[in-house]
Design a protein around this motif. Sequence first.
Motif, PDB file in Angstrom:
ATOM      1  N   UNK A 135       0.806  -1.216   0.000  1.00  0.00           N
ATOM      2  CA  UNK A 135       0.000   0.000   0.000  1.00  0.00           C
ATOM      3  C   UNK A 135       0.845   1.276   0.000  1.00  0.00           C
ATOM      4  N   UNK A 136       2.147   1.142  -0.236  1.00  0.00           N
ATOM      5  CA  UNK A 136       2.994   2.326  -0.330  1.00  0.00           C
ATOM      6  C   UNK A 136       3.163   3.051   0.990  1.00  0.00           C
ATOM      7  N   UNK A 137       3.101   2.326   2.099  1.00  0.00           N
ATOM      8  CA  UNK A 137       3.212   2.921   3.433  1.00  0.00           C
ATOM      9  C   UNK A 137       4.621   2.653   3.972  1.00  0.00           C
ATOM     10  N   UNK A 138       5.231   3.681   4.537  1.00  0.00           N
ATOM     11  CA  UNK A 138       6.608   3.563   5.023  1.00  0.00           C
ATOM     12  C   UNK A 138       6.636   3.086   6.473  1.00  0.00           C
ATOM     13  N   UNK A 139       7.769   2.518   6.854  1.00  0.00           N
ATOM     14  CA  UNK A 139       7.893   1.826   8.139  1.00  0.00           C
ATOM     15  C   UNK A 139       8.992   2.433   8.999  1.00  0.00           C
ATOM     16  N   UNK A 140       8.671   2.621  10.300  1.00  0.00           N
ATOM     17  CA  UNK A 140       9.674   2.952  11.313  1.00  0.00           C
ATOM     18  C   UNK A 140       9.994   1.700  12.117  1.00  0.00           C
ATOM     19  N   UNK A 141      11.233   1.567  12.555  1.00  0.00           N
ATOM     20  CA  UNK A 141      11.620   0.459  13.413  1.00  0.00           C
ATOM     21  C   UNK A 141      11.641   0.886  14.875  1.00  0.00           C
ATOM     22  N   UNK A 169      25.315  -7.030  20.259  1.00  0.00           N
ATOM     23  CA  UNK A 169      25.787  -6.761  18.900  1.00  0.00           C
ATOM     24  C   UNK A 169      25.165  -7.726  17.888  1.00  0.00           C
ATOM     25  N   UNK A 170      24.933  -8.955  18.288  1.00  0.00           N
ATOM     26  CA  UNK A 170      24.257  -9.900  17.399  1.00  0.00           C
ATOM     27  C   UNK A 170      22.816  -9.460  17.150  1.00  0.00           C
ATOM     28  N   UNK A 171      22.154  -8.954  18.192  1.00  0.00           N
ATOM     29  CA  UNK A 171      20.800  -8.437  18.033  1.00  0.00           C
ATOM     30  C   UNK A 171      20.782  -7.277  17.043  1.00  0.00           C
ATOM     31  N   UNK A 172      21.710  -6.356  17.185  1.00  0.00           N
ATOM     32  CA  UNK A 172      21.758  -5.207  16.298  1.00  0.00           C
ATOM     33  C   UNK A 172      21.968  -5.645  14.850  1.00  0.00           C
ATOM     34  N   UNK A 173      22.874  -6.575  14.637  1.00  0.00           N
ATOM     35  CA  UNK A 173      23.176  -7.035  13.288  1.00  0.00           C
ATOM     36  C   UNK A 173      21.979  -7.740  12.666  1.00  0.00           C
ATOM     37  N   UNK A 174      21.340  -8.627  13.426  1.00  0.00           N
ATOM     38  CA  UNK A 174      20.212  -9.371  12.871  1.00  0.00           C
ATOM     39  C   UNK A 174      19.042  -8.452  12.555  1.00  0.00           C
ATOM     40  N   UNK A 175      18.644  -7.619  13.523  1.00  0.00           N
ATOM     41  CA  UNK A 175      17.441  -6.802  13.346  1.00  0.00           C
ATOM     42  C   UNK A 175      17.607  -5.790  12.222  1.00  0.00           C
ATOM     43  N   UNK A 180      16.085  -4.110   6.841  1.00  0.00           N
ATOM     44  CA  UNK A 180      16.528  -3.323   5.681  1.00  0.00           C
ATOM     45  C   UNK A 180      16.018  -3.996   4.407  1.00  0.00           C
ATOM     46  N   UNK A 181      15.588  -3.225   3.410  1.00  0.00           N
ATOM     47  CA  UNK A 181      15.581  -1.755   3.352  1.00  0.00           C
ATOM     48  C   UNK A 181      14.224  -1.146   3.745  1.00  0.00           C
ATOM     49  N   UNK A 182      13.400  -1.908   4.471  1.00  0.00           N
ATOM     50  CA  UNK A 182      12.033  -1.450   4.717  1.00  0.00           C
ATOM     51  C   UNK A 182      11.947  -0.411   5.832  1.00  0.00           C
ATOM     52  N   UNK A 183      12.699  -0.605   6.913  1.00  0.00           N
ATOM     53  CA  UNK A 183      12.643   0.335   8.037  1.00  0.00           C
ATOM     54  C   UNK A 183      13.531   1.536   7.726  1.00  0.00           C
ATOM     55  N   UNK A 224      23.761   0.315   9.192  1.00  0.00           N
ATOM     56  CA  UNK A 224      22.738   0.904   8.320  1.00  0.00           C
ATOM     57  C   UNK A 224      23.011   2.410   8.180  1.00  0.00           C
ATOM     58  N   UNK A 225      24.039   2.778   7.432  1.00  0.00           N
ATOM     59  CA  UNK A 225      24.456   4.187   7.370  1.00  0.00           C
ATOM     60  C   UNK A 225      23.422   5.123   6.759  1.00  0.00           C
ATOM     61  N   UNK A 226      22.502   4.598   5.956  1.00  0.00           N
ATOM     62  CA  UNK A 226      21.529   5.460   5.285  1.00  0.00           C
ATOM     63  C   UNK A 226      20.187   5.526   6.003  1.00  0.00           C
ATOM     64  N   UNK A 227      20.082   4.877   7.150  1.00  0.00           N
ATOM     65  CA  UNK A 227      18.848   4.887   7.933  1.00  0.00           C
ATOM     66  C   UNK A 227      18.900   6.012   8.958  1.00  0.00           C
ATOM     67  N   UNK A 228      17.770   6.674   9.177  1.00  0.00           N
ATOM     68  CA  UNK A 228      17.689   7.747  10.155  1.00  0.00           C
ATOM     69  C   UNK A 228      17.594   7.156  11.552  1.00  0.00           C
ATOM     70  N   UNK A 229      18.552   7.496  12.413  1.00  0.00           N
ATOM     71  CA  UNK A 229      18.615   6.939  13.760  1.00  0.00           C
ATOM     72  C   UNK A 229      18.088   7.951  14.764  1.00  0.00           C
TER      73      UNK A 229
END
Length: 285
Positions: A135-141, A169-175, A180-183, A224-229
């Motif tokens: 539906x063209x809706x964007x996602x926040x994580x 660190x494993x959690x960060x890498x997996x999630x 990506x690239x949805x969130x 994820x360098x291109x994601x807004x944190x």
Amino acid sequence: SAKLYFEIENLADFWLDKVVFQPIEEGNWKNEANERIDQLRKRNVRIVLKGGAEDDLSVDVEQISHAFPFGTMVQGDQLNDCIVSGEESPYCRFTMENFNWIVDAYRMKWKYMEPEQGTLRTDPQDGMIQWAQRHGIKLRGHALLWEKKDRNPKWLFNKSAEDFTDAVYKRLKFATKWAAPYALHWDVDNEMVDQPAGEHTFYLDHSQDPDFRIKVFKRVKELIPNTTLFLNDYGILDNRYNRFNMYLDQIRDLQERGAPFDAIGLQSHLGASRVDPEYFKYVVE
């Protein structure tokens, strides 16, 4: 009448030197909001008709979408149900007709996604993401980590500092890889303002590293360098227990220490008795 609230970590003597009360000027917040809407959320549209249009010709224009981000928290399982059934429920229809961004309330958090170490679950979040893409809706994580102890998987509690850090660190890498690239946004370390005192320091305590938060933000930015944190916290808009000023101090401290975050999140969690538009405007500005 007025009340002053003080909180100290240890017993101490102090002198109260000066107190300043500054009034918040009452304006017309609704008119000011409408002015901002005209400026930020609207654009002029020029329609050119060709081919001998008559004077009495009428044109109807219906806007079916907009670029201005307008989002809501969702229950991801309900959106997944619409994927599974192939039919849009009233919940799904309302979401798609009124919002262009969504964030799941709970199911992207670590406690849900890895209830037992190594047991990773991304259902129904995968269906929610599929529905949003359709539906063209964007996602926040929301959120990679959460600073309250009871909001984390219990299997973390008794780990050594080294094993705890490795698990984080494993959690960060997996999630981040999974989403990506949805969130397009991620709340990195949820609710770091330590108020009530001692209840929002889970990762600092268990990593035994005073710089752990800085390292977490740097690791996520590398992944994820291109994601807004985002920083993200509650009780800021209504300055609950001085959380607004504590948040400002935290933002400055993290910036000075090199934490790479891009934006600031203000959770609402408001009851009707705490809604004060003029004060909220003052806080945001």
